[in-house]
Design a protein around this motif. Structure first.
Motif, short mmCIF file in Angstrom:
data_model
loop_
_atom_site.label_atom_id
_atom_site.label_comp_id
_atom_site.label_asym_id
_atom_site.label_seq_id
_atom_site.Cartn_x
_atom_site.Cartn_y
_atom_site.Cartn_z
N LYS A 80 0.85 -1.20 0.00
CA LYS A 80 0.00 0.00 0.00
C LYS A 80 0.88 1.24 0.00
O LYS A 80 1.90 1.29 0.69
N TYR A 112 0.72 5.81 -0.42
CA TYR A 112 -0.13 6.99 -0.28
C TYR A 112 0.54 8.19 -0.93
O TYR A 112 1.76 8.32 -0.90
N GLU A 119 -4.69 6.70 -2.50
CA GLU A 119 -4.20 5.45 -1.92
C GLU A 119 -3.94 4.49 -3.07
O GLU A 119 -4.79 4.31 -3.96
N TRP A 145 -2.50 0.57 -4.36
CA TRP A 145 -2.28 -0.82 -3.99
C TRP A 145 -1.40 -1.46 -5.05
O TRP A 145 -1.62 -1.28 -6.25
#
Length: 72
Positions: free
Chosen positions: A28, A30, A56, A58
């Motif tokens: 993850k 950001y 965000e 992934w």
């Protein structure tokens, strides 16, 4: 944001950004960014707006994909 669709030319200008990978979940990431949106008729913008954007990411199959986007 919907009102911006009335313009022929919409430009997104990244004013600043900060990206990081989550220290606990390495898949993850950001990004916090400040962006400016302008709608232009010709060369002179007739509207401009500043937004704080949070993204965000992934990791999936070796690449990063956008999972969430939030703006103010």
């Amino acid at each position: 944001m919907k009102l911006f669709l009335r313009y022929n030319n919409v430009k997104v200008l990244a004013l600043s950004k900060n990206s990081r990978v989550d220290v606990t979940y390495r898949d993850k990431g950001y990004t916090d960014a400040q962006v400016g949106l302008t709608g232009a008729e010709g060369l002179i913008p007739d509207s401009a707006r500043h937004y704080a954007v949070k993204l965000e990411w992934w990791q999936d199959d070796g690449g990063w994909k956008l999972a969430r986007l939030d703006w103010e």
